[in-house]
Scaffold this motif. Sequence first.
Motif, PDB file in Angstrom:
ATOM      1  N   ASP A 183       0.815  -1.216   0.000  1.00  0.00           N
ATOM      2  CA  ASP A 183       0.000   0.000   0.000  1.00  0.00           C
ATOM      3  C   ASP A 183       0.854   1.274   0.000  1.00  0.00           C
ATOM      4  OD1 ASP A 183       1.029  -0.175   2.531  1.00  0.00           O
ATOM      5  OD2 ASP A 183      -0.854   0.264   3.569  1.00  0.00           O
ATOM      6  N   GLU A 184       2.149   1.178  -0.353  1.00  0.00           N
ATOM      7  CA  GLU A 184       2.992   2.371  -0.350  1.00  0.00           C
ATOM      8  C   GLU A 184       3.754   2.513  -1.667  1.00  0.00           C
ATOM      9  OE1 GLU A 184       5.950   2.286   2.765  1.00  0.00           O
ATOM     10  OE2 GLU A 184       6.786   0.387   2.069  1.00  0.00           O
ATOM     11  N   THR A 185       4.158   3.745  -1.964  1.00  0.00           N
ATOM     12  CA  THR A 185       4.943   4.008  -3.163  1.00  0.00           C
ATOM     13  C   THR A 185       6.399   3.636  -2.912  1.00  0.00           C
ATOM     14  OG1 THR A 185       5.553   6.271  -2.541  1.00  0.00           O
ATOM     15  CG2 THR A 185       3.422   5.968  -3.693  1.00  0.00           C
ATOM     16  N   LEU A 186       7.171   3.549  -3.987  1.00  0.00           N
ATOM     17  CA  LEU A 186       8.589   3.246  -3.853  1.00  0.00           C
ATOM     18  C   LEU A 186       9.308   4.335  -3.061  1.00  0.00           C
ATOM     19  CD1 LEU A 186       9.356   1.984  -7.473  1.00  0.00           C
ATOM     20  CD2 LEU A 186       9.196   0.585  -5.406  1.00  0.00           C
ATOM     21  N   ASP A 187       9.005   5.596  -3.375  1.00  0.00           N
ATOM     22  CA  ASP A 187       9.640   6.706  -2.661  1.00  0.00           C
ATOM     23  C   ASP A 187       9.314   6.671  -1.173  1.00  0.00           C
ATOM     24  OD1 ASP A 187      10.827   7.616  -4.932  1.00  0.00           O
ATOM     25  OD2 ASP A 187       9.798   9.549  -5.002  1.00  0.00           O
ATOM     26  N   ASP A 188       8.054   6.381  -0.857  1.00  0.00           N
ATOM     27  CA  ASP A 188       7.648   6.305   0.551  1.00  0.00           C
ATOM     28  C   ASP A 188       8.366   5.154   1.258  1.00  0.00           C
ATOM     29  OD1 ASP A 188       5.985   8.461   0.282  1.00  0.00           O
ATOM     30  OD2 ASP A 188       4.140   7.295   0.125  1.00  0.00           O
ATOM     31  N   SER A 189       8.541   4.063   0.545  1.00  0.00           N
ATOM     32  CA  SER A 189       9.227   2.911   1.128  1.00  0.00           C
ATOM     33  C   SER A 189      10.685   3.245   1.433  1.00  0.00           C
ATOM     34  CB  SER A 189       9.154   1.718   0.173  1.00  0.00           C
ATOM     35  OG  SER A 189       9.779   0.585   0.736  1.00  0.00           O
ATOM     36  N   ALA A 190      11.364   3.897   0.472  1.00  0.00           N
ATOM     37  CA  ALA A 190      12.766   4.274   0.680  1.00  0.00           C
ATOM     38  C   ALA A 190      12.899   5.245   1.847  1.00  0.00           C
ATOM     39  CB  ALA A 190      13.338   4.887  -0.589  1.00  0.00           C
ATOM     40  N   SER A 191      11.996   6.213   1.935  1.00  0.00           N
ATOM     41  CA  SER A 191      12.034   7.176   3.034  1.00  0.00           C
ATOM     42  C   SER A 191      11.777   6.501   4.375  1.00  0.00           C
ATOM     43  CB  SER A 191      11.002   8.290   2.800  1.00  0.00           C
ATOM     44  OG  SER A 191      11.324   9.043   1.648  1.00  0.00           O
ATOM     45  N   ARG A 192      10.879   5.523   4.391  1.00  0.00           N
ATOM     46  CA  ARG A 192      10.587   4.776   5.631  1.00  0.00           C
ATOM     47  C   ARG A 192      11.827   4.015   6.098  1.00  0.00           C
ATOM     48  NH1 ARG A 192       9.519  -0.479   5.704  1.00  0.00           N
ATOM     49  NH2 ARG A 192       8.711  -0.510   3.551  1.00  0.00           N
ATOM     50  N   VAL A 193      12.471   3.337   5.171  1.00  0.00           N
ATOM     51  CA  VAL A 193      13.658   2.547   5.505  1.00  0.00           C
ATOM     52  C   VAL A 193      14.769   3.449   6.041  1.00  0.00           C
ATOM     53  CG1 VAL A 193      15.521   1.176   4.487  1.00  0.00           C
ATOM     54  CG2 VAL A 193      13.144   0.639   3.937  1.00  0.00           C
ATOM     55  N   LEU A 194      14.950   4.596   5.383  1.00  0.00           N
ATOM     56  CA  LEU A 194      15.983   5.534   5.820  1.00  0.00           C
ATOM     57  C   LEU A 194      15.678   6.086   7.216  1.00  0.00           C
ATOM     58  CD1 LEU A 194      17.078   8.725   5.888  1.00  0.00           C
ATOM     59  CD2 LEU A 194      18.603   6.922   5.073  1.00  0.00           C
ATOM     60  N   LYS A 195      14.425   6.403   7.462  1.00  0.00           N
ATOM     61  CA  LYS A 195      14.044   6.937   8.775  1.00  0.00           C
ATOM     62  C   LYS A 195      14.265   5.901   9.873  1.00  0.00           C
ATOM     63  CE  LYS A 195      10.295   9.128  11.365  1.00  0.00           C
ATOM     64  NZ  LYS A 195       8.881   9.569  11.365  1.00  0.00           N
ATOM     65  N   GLU A 196      13.951   4.622   9.588  1.00  0.00           N
ATOM     66  CA  GLU A 196      14.149   3.575  10.579  1.00  0.00           C
ATOM     67  C   GLU A 196      15.623   3.422  10.952  1.00  0.00           C
ATOM     68  OE1 GLU A 196      12.382   0.066   8.968  1.00  0.00           O
ATOM     69  OE2 GLU A 196      10.321   0.745   9.279  1.00  0.00           O
ATOM     70  N   LEU A 197      16.504   3.678   9.979  1.00  0.00           N
ATOM     71  CA  LEU A 197      17.935   3.535  10.235  1.00  0.00           C
ATOM     72  C   LEU A 197      18.525   4.751  10.922  1.00  0.00           C
ATOM     73  CD1 LEU A 197      20.614   1.979   9.823  1.00  0.00           C
ATOM     74  CD2 LEU A 197      20.845   3.172   7.632  1.00  0.00           C
ATOM     75  N   THR A 198      18.130   5.947  10.483  1.00  0.00           N
ATOM     76  CA  THR A 198      18.794   7.170  10.943  1.00  0.00           C
ATOM     77  C   THR A 198      17.917   8.096  11.781  1.00  0.00           C
ATOM     78  OG1 THR A 198      18.167   8.468   8.985  1.00  0.00           O
ATOM     79  CG2 THR A 198      20.186   7.141   8.830  1.00  0.00           C
ATOM     80  N   GLY A 199      16.594   7.914  11.708  1.00  0.00           N
ATOM     81  CA  GLY A 199      15.680   8.830  12.365  1.00  0.00           C
ATOM     82  C   GLY A 199      15.461  10.109  11.583  1.00  0.00           C
ATOM     83  N   LEU A 200      16.033  10.210  10.378  1.00  0.00           N
ATOM     84  CA  LEU A 200      15.976  11.435   9.588  1.00  0.00           C
ATOM     85  C   LEU A 200      14.928  11.355   8.483  1.00  0.00           C
ATOM     86  CD1 LEU A 200      19.825  12.026   9.206  1.00  0.00           C
ATOM     87  CD2 LEU A 200      18.281  13.039  10.894  1.00  0.00           C
ATOM     88  N   THR A 201      14.381  12.508   8.129  1.00  0.00           N
ATOM     89  CA  THR A 201      13.416  12.602   7.035  1.00  0.00           C
ATOM     90  C   THR A 201      13.779  13.797   6.150  1.00  0.00           C
ATOM     91  OG1 THR A 201      11.950  13.987   8.385  1.00  0.00           O
ATOM     92  CG2 THR A 201      11.548  11.596   8.407  1.00  0.00           C
ATOM     93  N   ASN A 202      13.104  13.895   5.032  1.00  0.00           N
ATOM     94  CA  ASN A 202      13.257  15.039   4.111  1.00  0.00           C
ATOM     95  C   ASN A 202      14.698  15.250   3.657  1.00  0.00           C
ATOM     96  OD1 ASN A 202      10.464  15.690   4.332  1.00  0.00           O
ATOM     97  ND2 ASN A 202      10.885  16.749   6.257  1.00  0.00           N
ATOM     98  N   LEU A 203      15.381  14.158   3.361  1.00  0.00           N
ATOM     99  CA  LEU A 203      16.747  14.234   2.849  1.00  0.00           C
ATOM    100  C   LEU A 203      16.753  14.142   1.325  1.00  0.00           C
ATOM    101  CD1 LEU A 203      18.501  11.807   5.351  1.00  0.00           C
ATOM    102  CD2 LEU A 203      18.574  14.291   5.404  1.00  0.00           C
ATOM    103  N   TYR A 204      17.856  14.589   0.728  1.00  0.00           N
ATOM    104  CA  TYR A 204      18.005  14.422  -0.714  1.00  0.00           C
ATOM    105  C   TYR A 204      18.061  12.924  -1.033  1.00  0.00           C
ATOM    106  CZ  TYR A 204      19.993  14.357  -5.392  1.00  0.00           C
ATOM    107  OH  TYR A 204      20.191  14.114  -6.727  1.00  0.00           O
ATOM    108  N   LYS A 227      17.711  10.000  -4.480  1.00  0.00           N
ATOM    109  CA  LYS A 227      17.557   9.773  -5.906  1.00  0.00           C
ATOM    110  C   LYS A 227      17.407   8.283  -6.177  1.00  0.00           C
ATOM    111  CE  LYS A 227      19.485  10.155 -10.497  1.00  0.00           C
ATOM    112  NZ  LYS A 227      20.704  10.314 -11.332  1.00  0.00           N
ATOM    113  N   GLN A 228      16.373   7.938  -6.927  1.00  0.00           N
ATOM    114  CA  GLN A 228      16.215   6.566  -7.405  1.00  0.00           C
ATOM    115  C   GLN A 228      17.051   6.443  -8.672  1.00  0.00           C
ATOM    116  OE1 GLN A 228      12.894   4.307  -9.916  1.00  0.00           O
ATOM    117  NE2 GLN A 228      12.051   5.100  -8.008  1.00  0.00           N
ATOM    118  N   PHE A 229      18.014   5.510  -8.682  1.00  0.00           N
ATOM    119  CA  PHE A 229      18.933   5.499  -9.811  1.00  0.00           C
ATOM    120  C   PHE A 229      18.926   4.219 -10.638  1.00  0.00           C
ATOM    121  CE2 PHE A 229      21.360   3.795  -6.297  1.00  0.00           C
ATOM    122  CZ  PHE A 229      22.162   2.816  -6.862  1.00  0.00           C
TER     123      PHE A 229
END
Length: 245
Positions: free
Chosen positions: A57-78, A80-82
């Motif tokens: 039920d989530e987009t690829l971008d949302d999934s990547a942001s979720r994974v990053l937040k779980e690791l670092t606690g950070l959001t709204n970072l630069y 790029k899907q490459f």
Amino acid sequence: MSNKKISNISVDCVVFGYDTDTKSLNVLLIERYLESKSENKVLVDDYVLTGYHVYEDETLDDSASRVLKELTGLTNLYKKQFRAFGDPNRLTNEKDLLWIKNEAFNLRTITIAYYFLLKTEDVAIENNKYKAQWFSINDLPELGFDHKQIILEAYEDLKTKCLQEPIIFELLPDKFTINDVQDLYQSILSIEIDNRNFRRKLINKKYLVPLDEKQVGVSKKPAQLYMFSKDIYNKMFQKNYLINI
């Protein structure tokens, strides 16, 4: 682990950070460790990128942001899907198979790769539950899955992108010197840059704002500090940025 339904698509996130002290471009990796349940034997002991399956039920971008937040606690970072990685044999290494069996994941998984840029000081890794560590892009540890290939392709993309857009300022502190910028470009591109020529070109960039401040706590003559103005860049250079090193 969430009870949400997962797909056979995953995201893997290459997290780049820059250490201004060692002048090293680094990658944030997490420990992958597995012991045998029947005997006192280590089956897997290496490092991998942070990643996880995409919820249905989530987009690829949302999934990547979720994974990053779980690791670092950070959001709204630069970010790029490459690239997508879908080789049928990408997860068939012996250690990978042991790990997949233990985690009960699908062997045939396609991953969408992203890279993120952040300031290393913004990440607290001391008590990170994933045992995350920074490693120099030039001195990577043993890696699981096809993650070395993913990292190196992200690195090549970053080299190209940093000459087209001012994304390197995502890696620097909010206040920096001209030498900091030059050192970062040299670290990413693995080249020597003519100091005088580079300084002249960079100082003329209107989006680089001089501050009424200088370095503190340095043994040599303190250098002028600058900041990057995203607003000025967006107004003036959004469609035509190219740094000519």
